[in-house]
Design a protein around this motif. Structure first.
Motif, PDB file in Angstrom:
ATOM      1  N   ALA A  58       0.833  -1.210   0.000  1.00 29.19           N
ATOM      2  CA  ALA A  58       0.000   0.000   0.000  1.00 29.19           C
ATOM      3  C   ALA A  58       0.860   1.250   0.000  1.00 29.19           C
ATOM      4  O   ALA A  58       0.534   2.255  -0.649  1.00 29.19           O
ATOM      5  CB  ALA A  58      -0.929  -0.003   1.213  1.00 29.19           C
ATOM      6  N   TYR A  63      -0.939   4.484  -1.860  1.00 24.63           N
ATOM      7  CA  TYR A  63      -2.334   4.503  -1.425  1.00 24.63           C
ATOM      8  C   TYR A  63      -2.546   5.225  -0.093  1.00 24.63           C
ATOM      9  O   TYR A  63      -3.617   5.786   0.149  1.00 24.63           O
ATOM     10  CB  TYR A  63      -2.884   3.083  -1.339  1.00 24.63           C
ATOM     11  N   TYR A  64      -1.538   5.204   0.783  1.00 24.14           N
ATOM     12  CA  TYR A  64      -1.683   5.941   2.043  1.00 24.14           C
ATOM     13  C   TYR A  64      -1.779   7.448   1.768  1.00 24.14           C
ATOM     14  O   TYR A  64      -2.649   8.146   2.307  1.00 24.14           O
ATOM     15  CB  TYR A  64      -0.499   5.678   2.974  1.00 24.14           C
ATOM     16  N   GLN A  67      -4.968   8.741   0.514  1.00 25.57           N
ATOM     17  CA  GLN A  67      -6.000   8.854   1.544  1.00 25.57           C
ATOM     18  C   GLN A  67      -5.705   9.980   2.541  1.00 25.57           C
ATOM     19  O   GLN A  67      -6.450  10.167   3.500  1.00 25.57           O
ATOM     20  CB  GLN A  67      -6.130   7.527   2.304  1.00 25.57           C
ATOM     21  N   LYS A 253      -9.926   5.587   6.363  1.00 22.79           N
ATOM     22  CA  LYS A 253      -8.926   5.878   5.328  1.00 22.79           C
ATOM     23  C   LYS A 253      -7.926   4.731   5.192  1.00 22.79           C
ATOM     24  O   LYS A 253      -7.515   4.377   4.077  1.00 22.79           O
ATOM     25  CB  LYS A 253      -8.214   7.189   5.649  1.00 22.79           C
ATOM     26  N   ALA A 257      -7.393   2.250   1.829  1.00 23.82           N
ATOM     27  CA  ALA A 257      -6.094   1.965   1.209  1.00 23.82           C
ATOM     28  C   ALA A 257      -5.880   0.459   1.060  1.00 23.82           C
ATOM     29  O   ALA A 257      -5.363  -0.005   0.030  1.00 23.82           O
ATOM     30  CB  ALA A 257      -4.975   2.579   2.049  1.00 23.82           C
ATOM     31  N   THR A 261      -5.539  -2.080  -2.153  1.00 27.71           N
ATOM     32  CA  THR A 261      -4.359  -2.937  -2.271  1.00 27.71           C
ATOM     33  C   THR A 261      -4.750  -4.376  -2.563  1.00 27.71           C
ATOM     34  O   THR A 261      -4.113  -5.053  -3.392  1.00 27.71           O
ATOM     35  CB  THR A 261      -3.521  -2.867  -0.979  1.00 27.71           C
TER      36      THR A 261
END
Length: 346
Positions: A58, A63-64, A67, A253, A257, A261
Motif C-alpha cells: 500500500a 495509497y496511504y 488517503q 482511510k 487503502a 491494495t
C-alpha cells in the motif's frame, strides 16, 4: 497466551507512551509513506513476509498518501511483540494475525480487526531434510525442537494445536522462537530446530537449498481445512477498540487503502509485484523465486476484506484447545472484528 507474553504486556504498559519516529525511507526496520497527512503508526509482525504484503505494498503504490495519511510502518519479528507495543501505546495498530484479538479478549483487552487480509494462515511446517522418514506428521513431534516466531505468537498457537490434534502433548515439544528469514534459516541449517513454521519467501529459500521438506502446508483453503478444520482468517489490521471508536475517520482511510491494495493484488502477477517491492524483500530467495512464490499462494489473500463468517469460530476453536487464557472463557467473537469500514469503503 503464555505467561511470558503476560509479563511482557505488563512491562510494556509501564513504558512511556512516546510516539513512533517517522522516517522518509525504509531504514532500520521503519518506513514512512511521507507527506503531510494524518500520522498513523502500524507495527507489522514481519514486513517482508508475503503474508503481510498489503502493508508495504500500500505504501509502495502510494495509497496511504492518496488517503491523506502519513503511515509509519515498523517491522517486528513476531506479532505477539507488536501487540505488546500497541498495548503500551507505542503504535496505533498492528499488522498481524486476527487470532490475537481473541487471545487478548481472554486477558480483558478489547481489540478488533478492521479488515481481513488473509483467509488462510499461509503457514508451512518445514522439517530438516535429514529427518525425512523420521518425522512424517505432527504425531512424531514429541521431544522435538520446533521453531516458531516467538512464544505467544500465532505460529506458537498453531504449533501447539497441531501437536494436540495429532495426539502429542504440547508440553512434550520444545517451542523455540526463531522469528523468520535468516534467523529461522540459520536455526534450521545448524540443527537448532527439527521443524519450523514459516511463510514465503523463507519457504522457497529453504526448499531451494535442499535444507528442508514440507511436512504440512496451509497456503490453500483445502490444506487449512485439513489441518485446522475450517477457514482460518489470519492477517488483519487490528487496533484497540478505544482507538477505533475515537478515530473512525482515520480507520476508514486505512481500510480504503487496504481494500484498494487487495484489488491490486488480484489484478497483478508475481513479476509485477516484485518490480514494485523493495529489492531487499527478495534478496534471500531471488526475484524470480519471490515472484513464483506469490503466484503459487495468491489464493491466500482475501478478495474483499470482509471477515469470512465461518472463520472466527475456527480461530476460537484452536485457541480454546490449549490456551489457558482462552480455554473455558466466554469470548464474544462479534467484538473481535468489524466489517463496517470495509462495507463503507469506496
Amino acid at each position: 497466551m503464555s505467561k511470558k507474553m503476560w509479563v511482557a504486556l505488563a512491562a510494556a504498559a509501564a513504558l512511556s507512551l512516546s510516539g513512533c519516529a517517522s522516517t522518509a525511507s525504509q531504514s532500520g526496520g521503519t518506513s514512512s509513506s511521507g507527506g503531510s497527512g494524518t500520522p498513523v503508526s502500524i507495527m507489522v509482525g514481519g514486513l517482508n513476509k508475503q503474508i503481510y504484503l498489503p502493508f508495504m505494498l500500500a505504501q509502495r503504490l502510494g495509497y496511504y498518501q492518496q488517503q491523506g495519511l502519513n503511515v509509519t510502518l515498523q517491522d517486528e519479528g513476531a506479532g505477539v511483540d507488536a501487540t505488546t507495543n500497541m498495548v503500551a501505546g507505542k503504535v496505533d495498530g498492528v499488522g498481524g494475525f486476527y487470532d490475537h484479538t481473541i487471545a487478548m479478549q481472554g486477558l480483558g483487552q478489547s481489540m478488533e480487526s478492521v479488515i481481513s487480509m488473509l483467509t488462510t494462515p499461509g503457514e508451512v511446517e518445514l522439517c530438516r531434510n535429514d529427518l525425512k522418514g523420521k518425522i512424517k506428521s505432527p504425531a512424531d513431534w514429541a521431544g522435538k525442537n520446533l521453531g516458531i516466531t516467538d512464544i505467544g505468537s500465532s505460529t506458537d498457537f498453531l504449533t501447539q494445536f497441531l501437536a494436540q490434534k495429532n495426539g502429542v502433548d504440547p508440553a512434550s515439544i520444545h517451542r523455540i522462537g526463531v522469528q523468520s528469514g535468516s534467523t529461522l534459516i540459520g536455526a534450521m541449517q545448524h540443527g537448532n530446530v527439527d521443524c519450523a513454521m514459516t511463510t514465503e519467501p523463507t519457504v522457497s529459500t529453504l526448499l531451494a537449498t535442499g535444507s528442508a521438506y514440507i511436512l504440512l502446508d496451509m497456503r490453500t483453503a483445502s490444506g487449512t481445512t485439513q489441518q485446522l478444520g475450517g477457514e482460518y482468517p489470519a492477517t488483519s489490521l487490528y487496533m484497540s477498540t478505544a482507538y477505533v471508536n475515537q478515530h473512525p475517520d482515520v480507520v476508514q482511510k486505512l481500510v480504503n487503502a487496504y481494500v484498494a491494495t487487495l484489488k491490486w493484488i488480484q489484478a497483478h502477477n508475481g513479476t509485477q509485484l516484485a518490480d514494485v517491492m523493495p529489492a531487499d524483500y527478495y534478496a534471500g530467495s531471488g526475484k524470480a523465486a519471490y515472484a513464483k512464490a506469490f503466484d503459487n499462494e495468491k489464493g491466500i489473500y482475501n478478495l474483499t476484506g470482509i471477515m469470512p463468517p465461518s472463520g472466527p469460530p475456527t480461530d476460537l476453536k484452536v485457541l480454546q484447545a490449549f490456551n489457558p487464557d482462552v480455554k473455558g472463557k466466554t469470548i464474544d467473537l462479534t467484538k473481535t472484528y468489524t466489517d463496517k469500514f470495509v462495507q463503507a469503503s469506496k
